[in-house]
Write an enzyme that holds these catalytic residues in place. Structure first.
Site, PDB file in Angstrom:
ATOM      1  N   HIS A 138      17.739  16.905  22.416  1.00 23.74           N
ATOM      2  CA  HIS A 138      17.238  15.582  22.042  1.00 23.74           C
ATOM      3  C   HIS A 138      16.669  15.561  20.646  1.00 23.74           C
ATOM      4  O   HIS A 138      15.892  14.672  20.303  1.00 23.74           O
ATOM      5  CB  HIS A 138      16.204  15.107  23.064  1.00 23.74           C
ATOM      6  CG  HIS A 138      16.717  15.118  24.472  1.00 23.74           C
ATOM      7  ND1 HIS A 138      16.477  16.165  25.324  1.00 23.74           N
ATOM      8  CD2 HIS A 138      17.514  14.259  25.137  1.00 23.74           C
ATOM      9  CE1 HIS A 138      17.080  15.936  26.481  1.00 23.74           C
ATOM     10  NE2 HIS A 138      17.721  14.794  26.395  1.00 23.74           N
ATOM     11  N   GLY A 139      16.999  16.574  19.859  1.00 22.66           N
ATOM     12  CA  GLY A 139      16.680  16.537  18.436  1.00 22.66           C
ATOM     13  C   GLY A 139      15.257  16.876  18.048  1.00 22.66           C
ATOM     14  O   GLY A 139      14.833  16.557  16.939  1.00 22.66           O
TER      15      GLY A 139
END
Lengths: 175, 688
Positions: free
Chosen positions: A140-141
């Protein structure tokens, strides 16, 4: 039933309550082992004992991943640049404020030892990626800096530091 | 379950649900308001007990499946790690393995009750047939469950039972291959048995629902065998039957707990504590006790196909019982001749069970044939003829009349007969074993860990460990023991530091390291005891071709005959110490030179207590070989006893915890049973 006295009623009620109470206690006692068996068994606990890791083969700028209690532990030999980056950031500006000094062992400043599990939802961040010379989580970065502190993304907390100690200058004991 | 309910809840929320799904009304009409004959005796509580046992087996089984590994290389050890490492794993495993036996004890009583009181007669034929289907499913489930621990008896039981199907003409061999999923019993067999063993109990539960449904449509039979006519003949299920069933259940739990906590291996076979070995069949294959009568029938027929047909026929004939017995009178109470034949039939079943555990030879085979004939004759000749010629006594007009008449009680004598019968069957396996071995029986020694509050003698455990380490461990492995176990509660009482020191003295192979090489490192607490040889071939090569057995379970994997009536007393005395007795006797049983008339094979030694007497292990220990620091005499008998104590602990490391918890459970259950009894009396006081 017309002859039943109130005294008999009390005695009977007491008997029913006592029987019901003993049955309830018994049921609760039976549930205990049925739940307890789900906890880690003795072999799992024994296998979770501390491990020793030799740091000698890890060159500056490199990292290794070891497993302790089924968790990946990143051990990173940080470069001067990485240490400086981590220490030049104002601590108060971080999402989860912590100084770099508090996350390494004094006198072993180049060694970063963190549990490599993203504090968002448990993916494994990739080392040496992202904008902060630290870790980047592909799920999710989320991004962590060279001290393993969260800098960006949905993760709420820094990568945790596992319990460890230096046995010698080139050997640590995790756990 | 007998039609729409008139029950209406008062609570508005419940009314809302009830209008949409009348489940509360269903429960109310089935288990609360349901009218039950007021003259039911305690034999009728076994239906409830069976439901309870099914629940216990499903709950413990689902939990065991969380820890079990269905693979030929790992199944045996995974069961052992359940018993050793999982919290309360020993309890769950023993509850499940003994639960199967309890389930069958209860079902046999339930079936015989139905037989005696004519519960299969019109209008309960379907109810009875559903019961026979449940029984068949139970047998299949029990058999497949017994295979899962993958011990010697598991493996050879699976081989023998699946081979039954090879008797079918033309397609038999194909069916057997299909069952195995291979050319022999192997990993695919184990996997599918595990899957089916998990599935079938839920199928049983489904058929039980039908069984109860059919029961609630036809209504319960009762000891008088007359249908309820008026309100006076029945009482509501709750509280009357509920509390009575509850009391029966608690009494049954006491019996169950006796097995689980005090004699958990009484009904098991020592051979099943030896891992499955496709190359060696145990000397005497015996199925679990509950199959023995059918096993005897199978073996009594000299033809393979005939035996299989008779065995299955012995079960299937039950399904035709409603039409074989046409007598109008249901209860054998009022059938003087049928009653006597019933008890003869019970005796035939028990004797067949006993014969099932004997060697299939000589007089046993002849007796089996006669009794097989008697078994079938009861159903196919006696009952059909009796229903035509027997003149029954007068049946009471109503159940209420029966209750007033207080029919003479013969319950006590029947219980005694059944207990004796059960004991006979249970013990007969051990009986058979010994005849195989012959030779003298190891003397029974007194062990500190025997009996209901037994504990290991720490000194003996530590000395025994020393003997094991200095003597036994040079040839015998101890694969199930870890160094951490030395510091476990209920063990030899080492401190963690001492156990750590023992471990670090040992070199353990680990790796590969970064260079890809294996390396030695000091042992850790989590490591297993290292084996003296790297593999079986090396062990055999170093020991004259014989494989020194692993010693972890040896104290449970060895047994000998106790004979009749000793094994009946063993049940009451909680005797579980055959293994240690045998080990102690074996270590002192060397005779040199051997008896003159005994031809000793080369490379063997004569041992009085070893089956067949020719053992490959030379006399392992002599006086003063191991130094004891605590002043204990350094004699062979002392060494033997100490090492047997140690081996009993390695085989049953939670023995002390088991007996401690057992005492608590027993005290609790006895108090609870007392309370239930008085509560039941109070409740029923209104009904009389």
């Amino acid at each position: 039933m017309t002859t039943t006295s109130s005294a008999e009623h009390t005695r009977r009620d007491f008997l029913f309550v006592a029987t019901g109470a003993v049955a309830a206690v018994g049921t609760a006692a039976v549930i205990w082992p049925l739940i307890s068996q789900m906890n880690p068994d003795a072999s799992t606990i024994a296998a979770g004992a501390p491990i020793e890791v030799d740091l000698a083969p890890i060159a500056e700028g490199q990292d290794i991943k070891v497993f302790w209690r089924g968790k990946p532990i990143y051990i990173m030999n940080r470069t001067k640049k990485q240490i400086d980056e981590a220490r030049s950031v104002p601590t108060a500006s971080l999402p989860d404020p912590a100084s770099d000094q508090s996350r390494v062992k004094e006198g072993h400043d180049q060694w970063l030892v963190v549990i490599g599990i993203c504090t968002h939802l448990g993916c494994i961040p990739i080392a040496h990626e992202g904008d902060y010379d630290g870790f980047f989580c592909p799920c999710h970065g989320s991004q962590y800096d060279s001290s393993g502190r969260v800098r960006r993304g949905p993760a709420p907390l820094n990568l945790p530091v596992p319990p460890y100690a230096f046995v010698s200058d080139s050997k640590i004991k995790i756990g | 379950m007998s039609g729409p309910s008139t029950y209406q809840p008062t609570n508005p929320a419940l009314q809302w649900i009830e209008r949409r799904l009348p489940i509360i009304g269903l429960i109310h009409s089935s288990f609360v308001a349901y009218p039950t004959p007021r003259n039911l005796n305690y034999w009728w509580t076994f239906g409830g007990i069976l439901s309870f046992m099914l629940g216990v087996q499903i709950v413990t089984g689902v939990i065991l499946a969380m820890h079990y590994t269905p693979h030929v290389d790992m199944a045996f050890n995974s069961v052992e790690s359940i018993v050793r490492d999982v919290n309360y794993g020993w309890l769950l495993r023993y509850l499940h393995s003994n639960g199967a036996s309890m389930f069958f004890i209860a079902v046999y009583i339930h079936m015989l009750r139905g037989l005696y009181y004519g519960s299969y007669k019109e209008p309960r034929e379907i109810l009875w047939i559903l019961g026979v289907i449940i029984y068949l499913l139970m047998m299949a489930t029990g058999f497949m469950g017994y295979v899962l621990p993958w011990g010697q008896m598991s493996f050879w039981g699976a081989t023998v039972i699946t081979n039954l199907f090879s008797a079918i003409p033309y397609v038999g061999d194909s069916i057997v291959t299909l069952l195995w999923g291979g050319y022999s019993v192997g990993n695919p067999t184990l996997n599918r048995f595990f899957s089916l063993h998990y599935l079938l109990p839920f199928v049983i539960a489904g058929v039980v629902v039908l069984h109860v449904w059919a029961l609630h449509v036809a209504g319960q039979n009762n000891p008088a065998g007359v249908e309820p006519k008026t309100e006076k003949d029945t009482v509501p299920f709750t509280p009357y039957a509920t509390i009575k069933d509850g009391f029966g259940m608690v009494c049954f739990m006491i019996f169950y707990a006796w097995f689980v906590f005090y004699i958990p291996n009484y009904l098991g076979d020592p051979d099943n504590y030896i891992m499955a070995n496709p190359g060696v069949t145990p000397a005497h294959i015996v199925p679990e006790w509950y199959y023995l009568p059918f096993y005897a029938i199978l073996r009594s027929i000299p033809s393979k196909l005939g035996g299989v047909i008779c065995m299955f026929g012995a079960i299937l004939v039950l399904a035709f019982l409603p039409w074989l017995d046409n007598a109008k009178t249901r209860s054998s109470r009022y059938r003087p001749i049928a009653k006597q034949f019933f008890w003869m039939f019970v005796a035939v079943c028990v004797l067949l069970g006993w014969l099932g555990a004997q060697p299939a030879e000589g007089v046993y085979t002849i007796a089996s044939r006669i009794l097989t004939f008697c078994y079938f004759a009861y159903f196919l000749i006696v009952l059909p003829i009796l229903s035509r010629i027997e003149k029954p006594r007068t049946v009471p007009n109503s159940i209420a009349d029966d209750v007033l008449a207080k029919y003479g009680k013969k319950v006590a004598s029947a219980i005694v007969a059944l207990v004796l019968a059960g004991g006979l069957v249970a013990g007969s396996m051990q009986d058979a074993k010994a005849q195989e071995h012959g030779g003298p029986v190891p003397p029974s020694l007194s062990w500190s860990f025997a009996g209901p509050i037994g504990k290991f003698d720490r000194g003996a455990l530590q000395r025994g460990y020393k003997v094991y380490k200095e003597v036994c461990s040079t040839c015998h492995s101890m694969n199930l023991l870890h160094f951490r176990n030395l510091a476990d509660e209920g063990g030899p009482g080492f401190s963690t530091a001492q156990a750590q020191a023992v471990a670090s003295d040992v070199k353990v192979q680990d790796g590969p390291n970064d260079a890809g090489d294996m390396f030695d490192r000091p042992g850790r607490l989590a490591d297993k005891f290292p084996a003296p040889f790297p593999n079986e071939q090396a062990a055999r090569a170093a020991n004259g071709g014989a494989l020194p057995p692993d010693l972890s379970l040896i104290a449970k994997a060895r047994g000998y005959d106790r004979g009749f009536p000793q094994f009946v007393f063993d049940f009451f005395k909680q005797f579980q110490e055959k293994g240690p007795n045998y080990v102690t006797a074996l270590l002192q049983g060397y005779v040199d030179p051997p008896p003159k008339d005994f031809a000793l094979p080369a490379g063997s030694y004569y041992n009085t207590y070893f089956p067949g007497h020719a053992i490959k292990m030379p006399k392992p220990i002599s006086d003063d070989q191991v130094t004891y620091d605590d002043g204990t005499p350094q004699k062979v008998d002392q060494y033997a006893k100490d090492v047997a104590t140690f081996l009993m602990w390695t085989a049953e490391p939670h023995l002390e915890a088991r007996k401690r918890l057992g005492l608590q459970v027993m005290v609790f259950l006895i108090i609870f049973a007392g309370l239930m009894y008085f509560t039941k009396k109070k409740v029923w006081a209104n009904a009389h």
